[in-house]
Design an enzyme around this catalytic site. Structure first.
Site, PDB file in Angstrom:
ATOM      1  N   ASP A   9       0.842  -1.192   0.000  1.00 13.03           N
ATOM      2  CA  ASP A   9       0.000   0.000   0.000  1.00 13.03           C
ATOM      3  C   ASP A   9       0.879   1.244   0.000  1.00 13.03           C
ATOM      4  O   ASP A   9       1.650   1.462   0.935  1.00 13.03           O
ATOM      5  CB  ASP A   9      -0.898  -0.027   1.247  1.00 13.03           C
ATOM      6  CG  ASP A   9      -2.196   0.715   1.024  1.00 13.03           C
ATOM      7  OD1 ASP A   9      -2.311   1.432   0.013  1.00 13.03           O
ATOM      8  OD2 ASP A   9      -3.095   0.589   1.873  1.00 13.03           O
ATOM      9  N   ASP A  94      -3.173  -9.655  -7.421  1.00 15.14           N
ATOM     10  CA  ASP A  94      -4.599  -9.338  -7.403  1.00 15.14           C
ATOM     11  C   ASP A  94      -4.725  -7.980  -6.719  1.00 15.14           C
ATOM     12  O   ASP A  94      -4.514  -7.866  -5.518  1.00 15.14           O
ATOM     13  CB  ASP A  94      -5.327 -10.440  -6.627  1.00 15.14           C
ATOM     14  CG  ASP A  94      -6.767 -10.089  -6.274  1.00 15.14           C
ATOM     15  OD1 ASP A  94      -7.228  -8.995  -6.649  1.00 15.14           O
ATOM     16  OD2 ASP A  94      -7.417 -10.911  -5.618  1.00 15.14           O
ATOM     17  N   GLU A  95      -5.015  -6.930  -7.521  1.00 17.39           N
ATOM     18  CA  GLU A  95      -4.964  -5.573  -7.012  1.00 17.39           C
ATOM     19  C   GLU A  95      -3.599  -5.366  -6.362  1.00 17.39           C
ATOM     20  O   GLU A  95      -2.593  -5.521  -7.033  1.00 17.39           O
ATOM     21  CB  GLU A  95      -6.113  -5.326  -6.039  1.00 17.39           C
ATOM     22  CG  GLU A  95      -7.443  -5.724  -6.636  1.00 17.39           C
ATOM     23  CD  GLU A  95      -8.476  -4.630  -6.620  1.00 17.39           C
ATOM     24  OE1 GLU A  95      -8.421  -3.755  -5.755  1.00 17.39           O
ATOM     25  OE2 GLU A  95      -9.366  -4.652  -7.495  1.00 17.39           O
TER      26      GLU A  95
END
Length: 408
Positions: A9, A94-95
DNA sequence: TCTGGGGTCCTAGGACCC
DNA sequence: TCTGGGGTCCTAGGACCC
């Protein structure tokens, strides 16, 4: 079993990009956006500034706050580049999740891979990124939040529940403001307290699905796998309008522009849809939706715009006291997997209301195809419907919209 | 001079069929 | 004629995530 799932992130992503592009902004409280805060730097967050907050409120909280315009193309480029770093280790992305189970023999243990990803993103892109590593997606995601800012947290498989149960429920998947408030009413603040609550009580409080899901997440029994090829089930577009009269001269052009955005995406992926939903938000922010499911799927701009306008008229007729609208949205769902040329012809209107003659239908189909082709060569702005009238009012640039679009 | 944009999933009621 | 149950689709609204 070794923890092999990474969740990466980027920290205060848009704001970090702005500070990267303009060194004068580093170390200062900044917000991306204007009317509404799209992202806030950590310096601004220290004052309580948050994403989604009205700009005015943010300025009150943080008098020295610097607003910056937003370099959307750079967000797109750098976001893609960060995902690309994960791709260098495994195709199972995935993302922002990656499963490195199959590549540890090449690159070392997951914690080492995570450290390398962080180093590379910092060195190659100049951006801080936090990573969580765990056995499950949910735990990895929570770990990345705990790791912020600019950190790495690996959850030891032997102490998963101890790690999880001390944390506030708000960090869990599926717990937003409403659920958090409901849980607080019965004294639940931490994931541990949630775990100890009888699942029957949770189901009664939150509904069967949510209750069941939270109970299994709280005990870390959610074996969700990474999905690398998810297809969208809907495509939509919306536009905030400020405060505008609920009149056809206002909503007509807006709906045409929204229909154009949605339908051209459907055509590009040959995925027409059967259900058209509109959403109208009034001045007091109360929102009403109305939908219609057709016998045949559609992807023609004019057809979508006409159906949407009918639906909006229906909403307004049902709410005669509402004279002001603040947002319009169009969404198309029940997308077909494939579209033959036949299905592109706008013959889909099931009822007698408006079935375009086939000549008109063909002409419209031709117009859509021509516009799609011109845009392919010269870009989106080269040609369009009603875009001129809207340009000045548009609150958010199209580049930002495109950032949020998913692959159909 | 109050609140962005694109998505997913769940719930609940009603219509309709078997 | 009345009553019951299950399954599927449609519509509307709400909560949540990125």
């Amino acid at each position: 079993m070794e923890p092999t799932i990474l969740h990466a992130d980027l920290d205060a992503f848009y704001a970090s990009v702005e500070q990267l592009l303009d060194p004068a902004l580093r170390g200062k409280p900044i917000a991306v956006g204007g009317g509404v805060v799209l992202a806030a730097s950590y310096e601004a967050r220290a004052f309580g500034v948050r994403g989604g907050m009205p700009g005015r409120r943010a300025r009150e909280l943080c008098p020295g706050l610097i607003f910056v315009g937003g370099h959307f193309a750079d967000y797109q480029r750098l976001g893609d580049a960060a995902i690309k770093v994960l791709d260098d280790f495994t195709p199972l992305v995935d993302e922002a999740f990656a499963d490195v189970a199959g590549c540890t023999h090449l690159f070392g243990p997951p914690a080492e891979i995570a450290a390398t990803v962080r180093r590379r993103v910092r060195a190659e892109l100049g951006l801080p990124i936090s990573i969580g590593v765990a056995r499950t997606k949910h735990l990895a995601k929570i770990a990345s939040q705990v790791a912020k800012p600019d950190g790495l947290v690996v959850v030891d498989p032997n102490t998963e529940l101890a790690f999880l149960h001390d944390l506030p429920v708000g960090l869990m998947w599926g717990v937003g403001p409403a659920t958090k408030a409901r849980l607080a009413e019965i004294g639940i603040e931490t994931i541990g307290q949630l775990a100890k609550t009888h699942s029957g009580a949770l189901r009664r409080l939150l509904g069967p699905a949510t209750g069941e899901k939270l109970a299994s997440l709280a005990w870390n029994r959610d074996p969700r796998k990474l999905e690398t090829h998810r297809r969208s089930h809907s495509a939509g577009a919306q536009s905030a309008l400020g405060r505008r009269p609920a009149e056809a001269r206002i909503f007509g052009p807006v709906l045409l522009h929204l229909a154009d955005r949605v339908a051209s995406r459907l055509r590009a992926k040959s995925r027409p849809g059967r259900t058209v939903t509109v959403r109208v938000r009034f001045a007091d922010l109360r929102a009403v939706t109305r939908s219609l499911t057709l016998d045949q799927p559609i992807s023609a701009t004019a057809m979508l715009a006409e159906i949407a306008e009918e639906l909006v008229r229906g909403v307004l007729a049902a709410n005669p006291r509402e004279k002001t609208i603040s947002l319009l949205a169009i969404s198309v769902s029940q997308l077909e997997e494939s579209a033959e040329l036949q299905l592109e012809l706008p013959l889909g209107l099931a009822d007698e209301k408006q079935r375009p003659g086939s000549r008109q239908g063909l002409a419209r189909f031709g117009a859509d195809r021509a516009i799609d082709k011109i845009r392919q060569r010269f870009g989106r702005e080269a040609v369009g419907y009603g875009a001129v009238a809207l340009e000045a009012r548009r609150s958010v640039p199209d580049a930002f919209r495109e950032l949020a679009e998913k692959e159909l």
